[in-house]
Design a protein around this motif. Structure first.
Motif, mmCIF file in Angstrom:
data_model
loop_
_atom_site.group_PDB
_atom_site.id
_atom_site.type_symbol
_atom_site.label_atom_id
_atom_site.label_comp_id
_atom_site.label_asym_id
_atom_site.label_seq_id
_atom_site.Cartn_x
_atom_site.Cartn_y
_atom_site.Cartn_z
ATOM 1 N N LEU A 5 50.073 14.681 8.720
ATOM 2 C CA LEU A 5 49.338 13.857 8.183
ATOM 3 C C LEU A 5 50.017 12.237 8.668
ATOM 4 C CD1 LEU A 5 48.661 14.428 4.494
ATOM 5 C CD2 LEU A 5 47.134 14.290 6.234
ATOM 6 N N GLN A 6 51.581 12.452 8.790
ATOM 7 C CA GLN A 6 52.210 11.390 9.430
ATOM 8 C C GLN A 6 52.096 11.092 10.747
ATOM 9 O OE1 GLN A 6 55.938 11.508 7.410
ATOM 10 N NE2 GLN A 6 54.834 11.585 5.505
ATOM 11 N N HIS A 7 51.661 12.068 11.369
ATOM 12 C CA HIS A 7 51.332 12.196 12.823
ATOM 13 C C HIS A 7 49.853 12.207 13.097
ATOM 14 C CE1 HIS A 7 55.614 13.739 13.264
ATOM 15 N NE2 HIS A 7 55.543 13.174 14.594
ATOM 16 N N ASP A 8 49.155 11.718 12.124
ATOM 17 C CA ASP A 8 47.785 11.181 12.492
ATOM 18 C C ASP A 8 46.592 12.320 12.495
ATOM 19 O OD1 ASP A 8 48.202 8.581 11.969
ATOM 20 O OD2 ASP A 8 48.670 8.226 14.163
ATOM 21 N N CYS A 9 47.182 13.485 11.897
ATOM 22 C CA CYS A 9 46.089 14.667 11.988
ATOM 23 C C CYS A 9 45.283 14.172 10.551
ATOM 24 C CB CYS A 9 46.881 15.993 11.532
ATOM 25 S SG CYS A 9 45.710 17.281 11.901
ATOM 26 N N PRO A 10 43.955 14.340 10.761
ATOM 27 C CA PRO A 10 43.091 13.998 9.780
ATOM 28 C C PRO A 10 43.198 15.160 8.536
ATOM 29 C CG PRO A 10 41.871 13.655 11.612
ATOM 30 C CD PRO A 10 43.294 14.269 12.056
ATOM 31 N N ILE A 11 43.090 14.844 7.511
ATOM 32 C CA ILE A 11 43.099 15.704 6.212
ATOM 33 C C ILE A 11 41.862 16.760 6.507
ATOM 34 C CG2 ILE A 11 42.055 14.352 4.686
ATOM 35 C CD1 ILE A 11 44.988 16.683 3.542
ATOM 36 N N GLU A 12 40.957 16.309 6.891
ATOM 37 C CA GLU A 12 39.561 17.239 7.117
ATOM 38 C C GLU A 12 39.910 18.373 8.030
ATOM 39 O OE1 GLU A 12 39.623 13.680 7.360
ATOM 40 O OE2 GLU A 12 38.659 13.163 5.452
ATOM 41 N N THR A 13 40.779 17.816 9.244
ATOM 42 C CA THR A 13 41.162 18.740 10.147
ATOM 43 C C THR A 13 41.943 20.071 9.794
ATOM 44 O OG1 THR A 13 40.823 17.029 11.919
ATOM 45 C CG2 THR A 13 42.142 19.083 12.501
ATOM 46 N N ILE A 14 42.851 19.467 8.925
ATOM 47 C CA ILE A 14 43.618 20.527 8.216
ATOM 48 C C ILE A 14 43.034 21.361 7.181
ATOM 49 C CG2 ILE A 14 46.011 20.677 6.468
ATOM 50 C CD1 ILE A 14 46.596 17.971 7.665
ATOM 51 N N ASN A 15 42.035 20.763 6.507
ATOM 52 C CA ASN A 15 41.451 21.500 5.624
ATOM 53 C C ASN A 15 40.350 22.448 6.145
ATOM 54 O OD1 ASN A 15 40.247 22.446 2.942
ATOM 55 N ND2 ASN A 15 38.302 20.913 3.514
ATOM 56 N N HIS A 16 40.213 22.219 7.362
ATOM 57 C CA HIS A 16 39.135 23.122 8.180
ATOM 58 C C HIS A 16 39.870 24.379 8.719
ATOM 59 C CE1 HIS A 16 35.551 24.239 10.450
ATOM 60 N NE2 HIS A 16 36.439 24.239 11.459
ATOM 61 N N ALA A 17 41.101 23.947 9.336
ATOM 62 C CA ALA A 17 41.728 25.004 10.072
ATOM 63 C C ALA A 17 42.618 26.052 8.930
ATOM 64 C CB ALA A 17 43.094 24.377 10.682
ATOM 65 N N LEU A 18 42.720 25.800 7.614
ATOM 66 C CA LEU A 18 43.262 26.717 6.939
ATOM 67 C C LEU A 18 42.551 27.908 6.518
ATOM 68 C CD1 LEU A 18 45.047 23.842 4.678
ATOM 69 C CD2 LEU A 18 46.131 25.494 6.372
#
Length: 107
Positions: A66-79
Motif C-alpha cells: 500500500l505504501q508503494h502505491d499498490c491499490p487495495i483493490e489490486t491486492i484483493n483481486h490477487a489473493l
C-alpha cells in the motif's frame, strides 16, 4: 518506486474479522492526507505461534504494498480464493473486509 512516508499522527479504524474458527483484531491506518488505507495490523488469537508470526508478516507485506502505491483493490483481486470465491487466508479476509468497508488506497 518510492515508499510513501506516513505522518506520525494518522487516523485508524479497529474491527474484528473471523476466518475459519478464529477471530482476528484488525487495525487499519490512513495516510493522514486523504484517509487512504496505508497500513494494516492483524492480531491473531494464538500469541507466540507460527500462525501469529505469519499473520503479522502478511500485514507488514500488505502495508508495504500500500505504501508503494499498490491499490487495495489490486491486492484483493490477487489473493487466493476458495472454490466458493471466498478468501482462502486471513489476509484475504482482512483485505476483502477493508474493501467492503469502503477502504481505498492512495494508488
Amino acid at each position: 518506486m518510492t515508499r510513501r512516508k506516513l505522518p506520525n499522527c494518522r487516523p485508524s479504524l479497529t474491527f474484528q474479522v473471523q476466518h475459519g474458527q478464529n477471530v482476528y483484531t484488525v487495525s487499519v491506518g490512513g495516510d493522514g492526507e486523504n484517509a487512504a488505507v496505508a497500513e494494516v495490523f492483524i492480531g491473531g488469537p494464538k500469541a507466540g505461534t507460527d500462525l501469529q508470526a505469519a499473520v503479522r508478516d502478511a500485514a507488514i507485506l500488505t502495508s508495504l504494498a500500500l505504501q508503494h502505491d499498490c491499490p487495495i483493490e489490486t491486492i484483493n483481486h490477487a489473493l487466493t480464493r476458495d472454490d466458493g470465491g471466498r478468501p482462502a487466508s486471513i489476509v484475504g479476509s482482512v483485505v476483502a473486509a477493508i474493501v467492503e468497508l469502503g477502504g481505498t488506497s492512495h494508488g
